[in-house]
Structure formats: structure tokens, C-alpha cells
Design a protein around this motif. Structure first.
Motif, PDB file in Angstrom:
ATOM      1  N   ILE A  67      44.647  38.134  33.123  1.00 34.09           N
ATOM      2  CA  ILE A  67      45.560  38.887  32.251  1.00 34.09           C
ATOM      3  C   ILE A  67      47.006  38.518  32.557  1.00 34.09           C
ATOM      4  CG2 ILE A  67      46.359  41.197  31.600  1.00 34.09           C
ATOM      5  CD1 ILE A  67      43.433  40.283  30.709  1.00 34.09           C
ATOM      6  N   ALA A  68      47.349  38.419  33.826  1.00 33.19           N
ATOM      7  CA  ALA A  68      48.716  38.024  34.190  1.00 33.19           C
ATOM      8  C   ALA A  68      49.028  36.645  33.611  1.00 33.19           C
ATOM      9  CB  ALA A  68      48.880  38.022  35.710  1.00 33.19           C
ATOM     10  N   GLN A  69      48.093  35.723  33.718  1.00 31.14           N
ATOM     11  CA  GLN A  69      48.299  34.377  33.189  1.00 31.14           C
ATOM     12  C   GLN A  69      48.426  34.410  31.667  1.00 31.14           C
ATOM     13  OE1 GLN A  69      45.228  31.598  34.304  1.00 31.14           O
ATOM     14  NE2 GLN A  69      46.280  29.864  33.363  1.00 31.14           N
ATOM     15  N   ALA A  70      47.557  35.147  30.988  1.00 30.00           N
ATOM     16  CA  ALA A  70      47.608  35.221  29.521  1.00 30.00           C
ATOM     17  C   ALA A  70      48.923  35.840  29.050  1.00 30.00           C
ATOM     18  CB  ALA A  70      46.416  36.023  28.990  1.00 30.00           C
ATOM     19  N   ASN A  71      49.382  36.890  29.721  1.00 28.23           N
ATOM     20  CA  ASN A  71      50.644  37.528  29.329  1.00 28.23           C
ATOM     21  C   ASN A  71      51.834  36.602  29.559  1.00 28.23           C
ATOM     22  OD1 ASN A  71      49.371  39.858  28.466  1.00 28.23           O
ATOM     23  ND2 ASN A  71      49.686  40.941  30.393  1.00 28.23           N
ATOM     24  N   ARG A  72      51.815  35.877  30.659  1.00 29.39           N
ATOM     25  CA  ARG A  72      52.886  34.914  30.949  1.00 29.39           C
ATOM     26  C   ARG A  72      52.895  33.798  29.901  1.00 29.39           C
ATOM     27  NH1 ARG A  72      51.462  34.534  35.834  1.00 29.39           N
ATOM     28  NH2 ARG A  72      50.092  32.736  35.625  1.00 29.39           N
ATOM     29  N   GLY A  82      48.880  38.402  24.650  1.00 31.40           N
ATOM     30  CA  GLY A  82      48.095  37.477  25.454  1.00 31.40           C
ATOM     31  C   GLY A  82      46.715  38.061  25.693  1.00 31.40           C
ATOM     32  N   CYS A  83      45.711  37.207  25.750  1.00 33.56           N
ATOM     33  CA  CYS A  83      44.367  37.666  26.090  1.00 33.56           C
ATOM     34  C   CYS A  83      43.617  36.530  26.763  1.00 33.56           C
ATOM     35  CB  CYS A  83      43.601  38.165  24.866  1.00 33.56           C
ATOM     36  SG  CYS A  83      43.151  36.888  23.683  1.00 33.56           S
ATOM     37  N   ALA A  84      42.592  36.916  27.490  1.00 34.15           N
ATOM     38  CA  ALA A  84      41.699  35.940  28.106  1.00 34.15           C
ATOM     39  C   ALA A  84      40.343  36.071  27.425  1.00 34.15           C
ATOM     40  CB  ALA A  84      41.568  36.207  29.603  1.00 34.15           C
ATOM     41  N   VAL A  85      39.693  34.937  27.187  1.00 33.05           N
ATOM     42  CA  VAL A  85      38.316  34.943  26.707  1.00 33.05           C
ATOM     43  C   VAL A  85      37.477  34.443  27.880  1.00 33.05           C
ATOM     44  CG1 VAL A  85      36.663  34.092  25.026  1.00 33.05           C
ATOM     45  CG2 VAL A  85      39.007  34.578  24.325  1.00 33.05           C
ATOM     46  N   VAL A  86      36.678  35.351  28.412  1.00 26.92           N
ATOM     47  CA  VAL A  86      35.932  35.106  29.637  1.00 26.92           C
ATOM     48  C   VAL A  86      34.470  34.851  29.298  1.00 26.92           C
ATOM     49  CG1 VAL A  86      35.313  36.056  31.891  1.00 26.92           C
ATOM     50  CG2 VAL A  86      37.529  36.637  30.856  1.00 26.92           C
ATOM     51  N   LYS A  87      33.949  33.754  29.818  1.00 24.90           N
ATOM     52  CA  LYS A  87      32.552  33.407  29.565  1.00 24.90           C
ATOM     53  C   LYS A  87      31.638  34.413  30.229  1.00 24.90           C
ATOM     54  CE  LYS A  87      29.133  29.777  29.437  1.00 24.90           C
ATOM     55  NZ  LYS A  87      28.219  30.707  28.859  1.00 24.90           N
ATOM     56  N   ARG A  88      30.668  34.850  29.466  1.00 23.19           N
ATOM     57  CA  ARG A  88      29.626  35.740  29.979  1.00 23.19           C
ATOM     58  C   ARG A  88      28.460  34.867  30.421  1.00 23.19           C
ATOM     59  NH1 ARG A  88      26.838  40.408  26.327  1.00 23.19           N
ATOM     60  NH2 ARG A  88      25.400  41.180  27.922  1.00 23.19           N
ATOM     61  N   ARG A  89      28.075  35.006  31.651  1.00 22.51           N
ATOM     62  CA  ARG A  89      27.010  34.154  32.207  1.00 22.51           C
ATOM     63  C   ARG A  89      25.750  34.237  31.367  1.00 22.51           C
ATOM     64  NH1 ARG A  89      27.585  32.272  37.561  1.00 22.51           N
ATOM     65  NH2 ARG A  89      25.318  32.278  37.722  1.00 22.51           N
TER      66      ARG A  89
END
Length: 138
Positions: A67-72, A82-89
Motif C-alpha cells: 500500500i505504501a508503494q502504491a500510494n507513493r 493507488g492500489c495493489a493487486v495481490v496474487k491469490r495462491r
């Protein structure tokens, strides 16, 4: 094209490509992967409406870092959110997690609410048609 000998990088690239393909089909045909820009990175995917998107396909999930990276990167890209799309195993791209902090989500939903209210007031028939279309798609 040269392939990376780093399996983590290969997984990350495959995840970014899968997200871009999915978003091109279901959201915006102009979606594309961004070139890495180092300290002034603007996110992994461009064309996700109003967002800088950071793609993450890692064994250990660290949401706070994502989240910090996406917002930056949203700031660098001039994007509103900003958002992150996180892979679901063990799942496909449509089952990935879209993650943002509550502050960002509230800003997004406030904007959506205000824009819907404005459309409803200015063009009630158009609002009703769009609302019906999106309710049926759900």
C-alpha cells in the motif's frame, strides 16, 4: 527477447501480464504494463481508471509495504488513487485481491457517490440506465 533467470521476477512479470490482459478485456482496452522507472516508479500497470496499480505475486504478503508503494507511485503518476493487486495462491487473475488503505477507499467511494449524485441530478434517465446495467452485470 531475453528471459530472466530470476524465477521471482518471471512470476512477477507473468502476474503483471495476466492483470493487464484481464483489464484490457474487462475494463479498458488501452491498459498496458509500465516500464520500471526506479525511484520515480509510476506503478506496474497503466490504464486502470484513476489508479496507479502495483502488481504483487509474492509468497510472503506484506500489505503495508504494498500500500505504501502504491500510494507513493500514485503521486509519481499523478493518479488519484493507488492500489495493489495481490496474487491469490492457486487462483487465477480474477480472484486476485485489490488492496488499498481505508483512507484511499473512502476518498474513492466519496468521489463515486458525488459523481453518481451529480449524474442523477443532471441526467436521471442516463443514470437509471447505467445503474441498471451495472446491477445486472453484478
Amino acid at each position: 527477447m531475453r528471459t530472466s533467470s530470476n524465477p521471482s521476477k518471471q512470476r512477477g512479470t507473468a502476474w503483471e501480464s495476466a492483470i493487464a490482459d484481464y483489464l484490457r478485456e474487462h475494463h479498458n482496452p488501452g491498459v498496458h504494463r509500465n516500464v520500471q522507472m526506479g525511484a520515480r516508479d509510476i506503478g506496474d500497470i497503466d490504464g486502470y481508471y484513476l489508479h496507479a496499480l502495483e502488481a504483487k505475486a509474492e509468497k510472503t504478503i506484506t500489505l503495508a509495504d504494498y500500500i505504501a508503494q502504491a500510494n507513493r507511485e500514485a503521486i509519481h503518476a499523478g493518479a488519484l488513487f493507488g492500489c495493489a493487486v495481490v496474487k491469490r495462491r492457486m487462483k487465477g487473475v480474477a480472484d486476485g485481491y485489490v488492496v488499498r488503505d481505508l483512507r484511499t477507499d473512502v476518498r474513492l467511494l466519496n468521489r463515486l457517490r458525488d459523481m453518481e449524485d451529480a449524474l442523477k441530478a443532471a441526467a436521471p434517465t442516463a443514470y437509471a440506465l447505467i445503474d441498471k446495467q451495472h446491477r445486472e452485470a453484478a
